[in-house]
Design an enzyme around this catalytic site. Structure first.
Site, PDB file in Angstrom:
ATOM      1  N   LEU A  53       0.860  -1.176   0.000  1.00 36.97           N
ATOM      2  CA  LEU A  53       0.000   0.000   0.000  1.00 36.97           C
ATOM      3  C   LEU A  53       0.900   1.230   0.000  1.00 36.97           C
ATOM      4  O   LEU A  53       2.027   1.186   0.499  1.00 36.97           O
ATOM      5  CB  LEU A  53      -0.886   0.053   1.250  1.00 36.97           C
ATOM      6  CG  LEU A  53      -1.930  -1.044   1.454  1.00 36.97           C
ATOM      7  CD1 LEU A  53      -2.673  -0.801   2.762  1.00 36.97           C
ATOM      8  CD2 LEU A  53      -2.898  -1.102   0.287  1.00 36.97           C
ATOM      9  N   ASP A  54       0.408   2.339  -0.538  1.00 34.89           N
ATOM     10  CA  ASP A  54       1.134   3.593  -0.427  1.00 34.89           C
ATOM     11  C   ASP A  54       1.389   3.905   1.042  1.00 34.89           C
ATOM     12  O   ASP A  54       0.591   3.546   1.913  1.00 34.89           O
ATOM     13  CB  ASP A  54       0.316   4.749  -1.016  1.00 34.89           C
ATOM     14  CG  ASP A  54       0.171   4.665  -2.524  1.00 34.89           C
ATOM     15  OD1 ASP A  54       0.883   3.865  -3.160  1.00 34.89           O
ATOM     16  OD2 ASP A  54      -0.658   5.426  -3.061  1.00 34.89           O
ATOM     17  N   MET A  55       2.467   4.629   1.294  1.00 36.35           N
ATOM     18  CA  MET A  55       2.803   5.024   2.662  1.00 36.35           C
ATOM     19  C   MET A  55       1.635   5.739   3.345  1.00 36.35           C
ATOM     20  O   MET A  55       1.338   5.508   4.524  1.00 36.35           O
ATOM     21  CB  MET A  55       4.022   5.939   2.642  1.00 36.35           C
ATOM     22  CG  MET A  55       4.482   6.443   3.989  1.00 36.35           C
ATOM     23  SD  MET A  55       5.983   7.436   3.817  1.00 36.35           S
ATOM     24  CE  MET A  55       6.218   7.978   5.506  1.00 36.35           C
ATOM     25  N   THR A  57      -1.561   5.458   2.769  1.00 35.12           N
ATOM     26  CA  THR A  57      -2.782   4.661   2.835  1.00 35.12           C
ATOM     27  C   THR A  57      -2.739   3.717   4.035  1.00 35.12           C
ATOM     28  O   THR A  57      -1.693   3.143   4.335  1.00 35.12           O
ATOM     29  CB  THR A  57      -2.954   3.836   1.545  1.00 35.12           C
ATOM     30  OG1 THR A  57      -2.910   4.720   0.421  1.00 35.12           O
ATOM     31  CG2 THR A  57      -4.256   3.073   1.530  1.00 35.12           C
ATOM     32  N   ARG A 157      -5.664   7.135  -6.443  1.00 37.26           N
ATOM     33  CA  ARG A 157      -5.456   8.566  -6.227  1.00 37.26           C
ATOM     34  C   ARG A 157      -5.500   9.333  -7.549  1.00 37.26           C
ATOM     35  O   ARG A 157      -6.145  10.381  -7.664  1.00 37.26           O
ATOM     36  CB  ARG A 157      -4.128   8.785  -5.497  1.00 37.26           C
ATOM     37  CG  ARG A 157      -4.088   8.110  -4.140  1.00 37.26           C
ATOM     38  CD  ARG A 157      -2.694   7.966  -3.566  1.00 37.26           C
ATOM     39  NE  ARG A 157      -2.164   9.240  -3.096  1.00 37.26           N
ATOM     40  CZ  ARG A 157      -1.047   9.344  -2.382  1.00 37.26           C
ATOM     41  NH1 ARG A 157      -0.362   8.249  -2.064  1.00 37.26           N
ATOM     42  NH2 ARG A 157      -0.619  10.518  -1.983  1.00 37.26           N
TER      43      ARG A 157
END
Length: 212
Positions: A53-55, A57, A157
């Site tokens: 996951l993105d940092m 998120t 996003r």
């Protein structure tokens, strides 16, 4: 360092809850070594990364505990055999509907602005389904359910920003005003469902969004 919350653990795999602001894997530099995988390996030394996951998120992350499971789960993600759902709060009021809508827009790395991504006809095919959960008129925002059919970097996003509904708190793709309307990126991985590679049982895990 907050302790990790394990939603599920067995001899083959782990389902963990990642907090917002924590990397999934180490980054470059001594200040980016604290991450989900490092914390997991302190408790489960055999933990292996399957996806990220993105940092910014938060939510559910799946890890394997042996190479065979890591390969099997990686193949399942690649074959779109893992159900993933997210919830987000986005800028603006989106129309209420019981139907899913589809964003079908190829993505490519925006090389001069790395690590950003952008829409480009020459990019990789990228599809996101979305559906409104509720309008938030007082906030001029909408709580949405998201289902990425592909797994491109920053896909949710970029796709939401591309239709004029950037995620609140998004430091990369939202305007400064929209970014400032939330203390964090309002994006949470709420559902992971897949077939357990060893037992062949159907597994489904749910994590309630902290902003629901």
């Amino acid at each position: 360092m907050a302790p990790l919350h394990a939603i599920h653990e067995d001899p083959d795999l782990l389902v963990l809850e990642k907090p917002a602001g924590l990397l999934c894997v180490p980054g470059r530099g001594a200040d980016k070594q604290d991450c989900l995988s490092a914390r997991a390996q302190q408790r489960w030394p055999d933990a292996l990364v399957v996806h990220r996951l993105d940092m910014a998120t938060s939510g559910l992350v799946l890890m394997a505990r042996n190479l065979a499971t890591q390969r099997a789960l990686g193949d399942a993600f690649a074959a779109r055999q893992v159900e993933k759902r997210y919830e987000a709060v986005v800028d603006g009021l989106m129309p209420l509907s019981d139907e899913w809508a589809l964003i079908d827009a190829p993505l490519i790395a925006d090389w001069p602005r790395r690590p950003l991504q952008k829409l480009d006809a020459a990019g990789k095919p990228s599809q996101t389904r979305w559906r409104v959960l509720r309008q938030l008129p007082q906030q001029q925002a909408t709580h949405v359910l998201l289902e990425p059919l592909t797994g491109r970097s920053h896909q949710l996003r970029v796709h939401l920003a591309s239709i004029g509904h950037a995620i609140l708190g998004d430091a990369l793709y939202a305007s400064e005003a929209v970014q400032a309307r939330a203390p964090r990126l309002m994006l949470h991985a709420t559902v992971l469902a897949f077939t357990h590679p060893a037992t062949l049982q159907g597994m489904r895990f749910v994590s309630e969004a902290p902003f629901s």
